[in-house]
Design a protein around this motif. Sequence first.
Motif, PDB file in Angstrom:
ATOM      1  N   PRO A 532       0.816  -1.220   0.000  1.00  0.00           N
ATOM      2  CA  PRO A 532       0.000   0.000   0.000  1.00  0.00           C
ATOM      3  C   PRO A 532       0.850   1.271   0.000  1.00  0.00           C
ATOM      4  O   PRO A 532       2.070   1.229   0.085  1.00  0.00           O
ATOM      5  CB  PRO A 532      -0.805  -0.132   1.299  1.00  0.00           C
ATOM      6  N   ASP A 533       0.167   2.405  -0.070  1.00  0.00           N
ATOM      7  CA  ASP A 533       0.884   3.678  -0.118  1.00  0.00           C
ATOM      8  C   ASP A 533       1.491   4.049   1.236  1.00  0.00           C
ATOM      9  O   ASP A 533       2.125   5.089   1.366  1.00  0.00           O
ATOM     10  CB  ASP A 533      -0.052   4.799  -0.574  1.00  0.00           C
ATOM     11  N   LYS A 534       1.310   3.197   2.242  1.00  0.00           N
ATOM     12  CA  LYS A 534       1.895   3.449   3.556  1.00  0.00           C
ATOM     13  C   LYS A 534       3.240   2.739   3.676  1.00  0.00           C
ATOM     14  O   LYS A 534       3.372   1.576   3.295  1.00  0.00           O
ATOM     15  CB  LYS A 534       0.973   2.946   4.669  1.00  0.00           C
ATOM     16  N   ASN A 535       4.226   3.420   4.218  1.00  0.00           N
ATOM     17  CA  ASN A 535       5.552   2.808   4.380  1.00  0.00           C
ATOM     18  C   ASN A 535       5.438   1.522   5.202  1.00  0.00           C
ATOM     19  O   ASN A 535       4.656   1.449   6.139  1.00  0.00           O
ATOM     20  CB  ASN A 535       6.499   3.789   5.054  1.00  0.00           C
ATOM     21  N   PRO A 536       6.224   0.473   4.886  1.00  0.00           N
ATOM     22  CA  PRO A 536       5.944  -0.864   5.414  1.00  0.00           C
ATOM     23  C   PRO A 536       6.549  -1.204   6.776  1.00  0.00           C
ATOM     24  O   PRO A 536       6.213  -2.251   7.327  1.00  0.00           O
ATOM     25  CB  PRO A 536       6.549  -1.780   4.340  1.00  0.00           C
ATOM     26  N   THR A 537       7.425  -0.374   7.348  1.00  0.00           N
ATOM     27  CA  THR A 537       8.190  -0.803   8.524  1.00  0.00           C
ATOM     28  C   THR A 537       7.308  -1.190   9.705  1.00  0.00           C
ATOM     29  O   THR A 537       7.520  -2.221  10.344  1.00  0.00           O
ATOM     30  CB  THR A 537       9.175   0.298   8.950  1.00  0.00           C
ATOM     31  N   LEU A 538       6.322  -0.372  10.046  1.00  0.00           N
ATOM     32  CA  LEU A 538       5.458  -0.680  11.188  1.00  0.00           C
ATOM     33  C   LEU A 538       4.727  -1.991  10.979  1.00  0.00           C
ATOM     34  O   LEU A 538       4.592  -2.803  11.904  1.00  0.00           O
ATOM     35  CB  LEU A 538       4.464   0.455  11.414  1.00  0.00           C
ATOM     36  N   THR A 539       4.260  -2.233   9.756  1.00  0.00           N
ATOM     37  CA  THR A 539       3.532  -3.471   9.466  1.00  0.00           C
ATOM     38  C   THR A 539       4.454  -4.679   9.563  1.00  0.00           C
ATOM     39  O   THR A 539       4.059  -5.741  10.078  1.00  0.00           O
ATOM     40  CB  THR A 539       2.876  -3.388   8.080  1.00  0.00           C
ATOM     41  N   ILE A 540       5.685  -4.554   9.091  1.00  0.00           N
ATOM     42  CA  ILE A 540       6.649  -5.657   9.221  1.00  0.00           C
ATOM     43  C   ILE A 540       6.881  -5.979  10.687  1.00  0.00           C
ATOM     44  O   ILE A 540       6.920  -7.150  11.096  1.00  0.00           O
ATOM     45  CB  ILE A 540       7.972  -5.298   8.521  1.00  0.00           C
ATOM     46  N   MET A 541       7.023  -4.946  11.513  1.00  0.00           N
ATOM     47  CA  MET A 541       7.245  -5.156  12.950  1.00  0.00           C
ATOM     48  C   MET A 541       6.046  -5.828  13.602  1.00  0.00           C
ATOM     49  O   MET A 541       6.190  -6.782  14.379  1.00  0.00           O
ATOM     50  CB  MET A 541       7.527  -3.815  13.624  1.00  0.00           C
ATOM     51  N   ALA A 542       4.839  -5.358  13.278  1.00  0.00           N
ATOM     52  CA  ALA A 542       3.632  -5.942  13.860  1.00  0.00           C
ATOM     53  C   ALA A 542       3.473  -7.403  13.436  1.00  0.00           C
ATOM     54  O   ALA A 542       3.137  -8.274  14.256  1.00  0.00           O
ATOM     55  CB  ALA A 542       2.412  -5.126  13.445  1.00  0.00           C
ATOM     56  N   LEU A 543       3.713  -7.690  12.154  1.00  0.00           N
ATOM     57  CA  LEU A 543       3.598  -9.069  11.670  1.00  0.00           C
ATOM     58  C   LEU A 543       4.654  -9.968  12.310  1.00  0.00           C
ATOM     59  O   LEU A 543       4.372 -11.138  12.622  1.00  0.00           O
ATOM     60  CB  LEU A 543       3.739  -9.098  10.151  1.00  0.00           C
ATOM     61  N   ALA A 544       5.868  -9.459  12.489  1.00  0.00           N
ATOM     62  CA  ALA A 544       6.924 -10.267  13.098  1.00  0.00           C
ATOM     63  C   ALA A 544       6.582 -10.612  14.541  1.00  0.00           C
ATOM     64  O   ALA A 544       6.848 -11.737  15.009  1.00  0.00           O
ATOM     65  CB  ALA A 544       8.257  -9.523  13.027  1.00  0.00           C
ATOM     66  N   TRP A 545       6.002  -9.673  15.265  1.00  0.00           N
ATOM     67  CA  TRP A 545       5.594  -9.947  16.650  1.00  0.00           C
ATOM     68  C   TRP A 545       4.498 -11.006  16.661  1.00  0.00           C
ATOM     69  O   TRP A 545       4.540 -11.967  17.437  1.00  0.00           O
ATOM     70  CB  TRP A 545       5.089  -8.659  17.286  1.00  0.00           C
ATOM     71  N   ARG A 546       3.526 -10.841  15.767  1.00  0.00           N
ATOM     72  CA  ARG A 546       2.437 -11.814  15.653  1.00  0.00           C
ATOM     73  C   ARG A 546       2.976 -13.190  15.275  1.00  0.00           C
ATOM     74  O   ARG A 546       2.561 -14.219  15.851  1.00  0.00           O
ATOM     75  CB  ARG A 546       1.446 -11.312  14.604  1.00  0.00           C
ATOM     76  N   SER A 547       3.907 -13.253  14.326  1.00  0.00           N
ATOM     77  CA  SER A 547       4.475 -14.536  13.911  1.00  0.00           C
ATOM     78  C   SER A 547       5.286 -15.179  15.031  1.00  0.00           C
ATOM     79  O   SER A 547       5.284 -16.414  15.175  1.00  0.00           O
ATOM     80  CB  SER A 547       5.364 -14.337  12.673  1.00  0.00           C
ATOM     81  N   SER A 548       5.981 -14.372  15.821  1.00  0.00           N
ATOM     82  CA  SER A 548       6.773 -14.909  16.924  1.00  0.00           C
ATOM     83  C   SER A 548       5.874 -15.592  17.955  1.00  0.00           C
ATOM     84  O   SER A 548       6.205 -16.667  18.477  1.00  0.00           O
ATOM     85  CB  SER A 548       7.579 -13.790  17.592  1.00  0.00           C
ATOM     86  N   VAL A 549       4.733 -14.979  18.231  1.00  0.00           N
ATOM     87  CA  VAL A 549       3.779 -15.605  19.158  1.00  0.00           C
ATOM     88  C   VAL A 549       3.207 -16.875  18.546  1.00  0.00           C
ATOM     89  O   VAL A 549       3.033 -17.893  19.235  1.00  0.00           O
ATOM     90  CB  VAL A 549       2.669 -14.608  19.526  1.00  0.00           C
ATOM     91  N   ALA A 550       2.939 -16.860  17.234  1.00  0.00           N
ATOM     92  CA  ALA A 550       2.452 -18.071  16.560  1.00  0.00           C
ATOM     93  C   ALA A 550       3.501 -19.178  16.623  1.00  0.00           C
ATOM     94  O   ALA A 550       3.162 -20.357  16.798  1.00  0.00           O
ATOM     95  CB  ALA A 550       2.109 -17.757  15.109  1.00  0.00           C
ATOM     96  N   MET A 551       4.774 -18.813  16.506  1.00  0.00           N
ATOM     97  CA  MET A 551       5.844 -19.806  16.619  1.00  0.00           C
ATOM     98  C   MET A 551       5.876 -20.425  18.013  1.00  0.00           C
ATOM     99  O   MET A 551       6.036 -21.650  18.164  1.00  0.00           O
ATOM    100  CB  MET A 551       7.198 -19.158  16.308  1.00  0.00           C
ATOM    101  N   LEU A 552       5.699 -19.593  19.025  1.00  0.00           N
ATOM    102  CA  LEU A 552       5.677 -20.112  20.395  1.00  0.00           C
ATOM    103  C   LEU A 552       4.521 -21.095  20.583  1.00  0.00           C
ATOM    104  O   LEU A 552       4.678 -22.157  21.200  1.00  0.00           O
ATOM    105  CB  LEU A 552       5.561 -18.959  21.393  1.00  0.00           C
ATOM    106  N   LYS A 553       3.368 -20.749  20.036  1.00  0.00           N
ATOM    107  CA  LYS A 553       2.221 -21.646  20.147  1.00  0.00           C
ATOM    108  C   LYS A 553       2.458 -22.942  19.368  1.00  0.00           C
ATOM    109  O   LYS A 553       2.096 -24.031  19.829  1.00  0.00           O
ATOM    110  CB  LYS A 553       0.964 -20.947  19.637  1.00  0.00           C
ATOM    111  N   ALA A 554       3.085 -22.822  18.192  1.00  0.00           N
ATOM    112  CA  ALA A 554       3.360 -24.010  17.383  1.00  0.00           C
ATOM    113  C   ALA A 554       4.314 -24.955  18.096  1.00  0.00           C
ATOM    114  O   ALA A 554       4.188 -26.180  17.990  1.00  0.00           O
ATOM    115  CB  ALA A 554       3.934 -23.597  16.037  1.00  0.00           C
ATOM    116  N   SER A 555       5.267 -24.399  18.832  1.00  0.00           N
ATOM    117  CA  SER A 555       6.245 -25.240  19.531  1.00  0.00           C
ATOM    118  C   SER A 555       5.612 -26.027  20.674  1.00  0.00           C
ATOM    119  O   SER A 555       6.211 -26.970  21.195  1.00  0.00           O
ATOM    120  CB  SER A 555       7.383 -24.374  20.067  1.00  0.00           C
ATOM    121  N   LYS A 556       4.397 -25.631  21.043  1.00  0.00           N
ATOM    122  CA  LYS A 556       3.713 -26.303  22.145  1.00  0.00           C
ATOM    123  C   LYS A 556       2.619 -27.246  21.653  1.00  0.00           C
ATOM    124  O   LYS A 556       1.716 -27.597  22.392  1.00  0.00           O
ATOM    125  CB  LYS A 556       3.126 -25.260  23.096  1.00  0.00           C
TER     126      LYS A 556
END
Length: 560
Positions: A532-556
């Motif tokens: 989108p026309d919005k710079n991507p850094t904040l979205t990358i950070m938010a997605l990475a945090w979300r994915s990290s929590v998903a990884m923790l759940k997957a490991s369990k």
Amino acid sequence: MDADVIVVGSGVGGSMAAYALGKAGVKVAMFEAGRHYDPESETPMMNWDREAPLRAVGTPDKPFGYYDATVDGGWQVPGEPYTVADGSTFTWWRSRMLGGRTNHWARHVPRFGPLDFKPYSRDGLGVDWPIDYDEIKPWYDRAERLMGVIGENIDLPNVPPSPASVRQPPPVPRVPELLLKAACDDLGIPCIAPPRAVITRPIDGRDACFYASPCDRGCSIRANFQAVTVLLPPALATGNVTVTTDAMVAEVLLDQAGKANGIRYVDKKTGEWREARAKAVVLAASACESARILLNSKSGNFPNGLGNSSGQVGRNLMDTVGFGMGARVPALEGRPRYNEDGISFAHVYMPWWQDDRHKELGFPRGYHLEVWGDWTKHPGMGHGWNSLNFDGFGPGLREHMRRSFGTTIGMAGRGEMIPNDDCFCELDPQVKDRWGIPVLRFHWKWSEHEIRQAEHMRSTMLRIFDRIGAKLDNPKDAEGPVKISAGGEMIHEVGTARMGGDRKSSVVDPTGQAWDVPGLWLMDGSVLPSNPDKNPTLTIMALAWRSSVAMLKASKGARA
């Protein structure tokens, strides 16, 4: 096993993963291709430009100026080439330093809006995301609180507001910005304080910005957001995170069951090849670098690159559409002076305001306008001679500088690109880097969507400039074919390993885990299905945090 998780890359995605996982007790081994960097000891915050070689202007090694925070990278990196296919124009910025691009960026951090997550449903172009705004909203809230963001909310349907408790108050507009805002008000164009990752109130032991030093030098007081000052210190303080710099990763390794369990890399200082092992691997090396690693990770099961059964690795490469113009405003000449300190970026911008008119405008999606001007800095090399064509020296020059400095206003359009089949990266069949790793070859072509959008940017800028009586620095900018930016020039590459709900047309699932490879996660701009026309850094950070929590759940016990 060397660690629980290997993270490749230390930019916003990799450092966010290290922060989230390290705080959860996971042993993380981070690998960064660039050198170590410490802003608190290396940043020349209070130096004058006149103290630097060439008065701090750009050089081939420092294209953004001598004091720019980038210490070991750029458009070209010695020994690390890339190639561009015939007929294409593409340039690739690589930071090659701890913290990656978070050390060098404008810190403009808008949220993607509800329409941005379902673009295909809106106009039949590109693809929809497998998630929507409501799903990522709480991660935006968390990321903004941790990052530290200033800005102003506005009632536009695709410019989501932040909770009142999240954003800090922005600095007030300066005189040229007030002039722009008045013109925009007359023209029906919104003009508000932009969301910026710079704090005006102390948080988490970080000092508030004191408006004395350009952000692009780095920030030793941690007022602006850099991964090396905001994410990595608390991650390292857990004792669960280690960092290895000067480590060029060539490929991801798999165990006998086909699960990602390590990397092969070269120590750039010694030239020695090494391996590291873990229970899972996170690629966050940037959209193109992560694609390069996947494409180089070939085997009998993955002859076209790791995780590439869909054929989408390296495809769908997008950058931000860029177009800009500068002008001089005679009405600002000789005006009274006052303290115009502030953050080193403009205090206003124009978000896209015509989401309901894309059909009649003749191009899909939209853009925003960022603002710049010489009122944010002191006179530099070339100001009196080149910018305003002054022929003279001594008292006349000094008087000219006093009268004219602060009269330049520029606008930069930043718009959405639609993914197309002509824009992608692949391995060059012949060229390798200094360590023998195949390099990327880029293919690039703007479509008519982007060209028409850039033309509309220009017409909007001309309307605003005309309203304030500005004189273009280069009158030819208003004529002929629009001078759209080169591919990669905006340094917003995304999309090369996009997420999706169907493994046949995407590389990772909605949580960021590779469809084809258990234990392999991607947490950088490569996973974005649209740009989108919005710079991507904040979205990358938010997605990475979300994915990290998903990884923790997957490991369990979930999918791993």
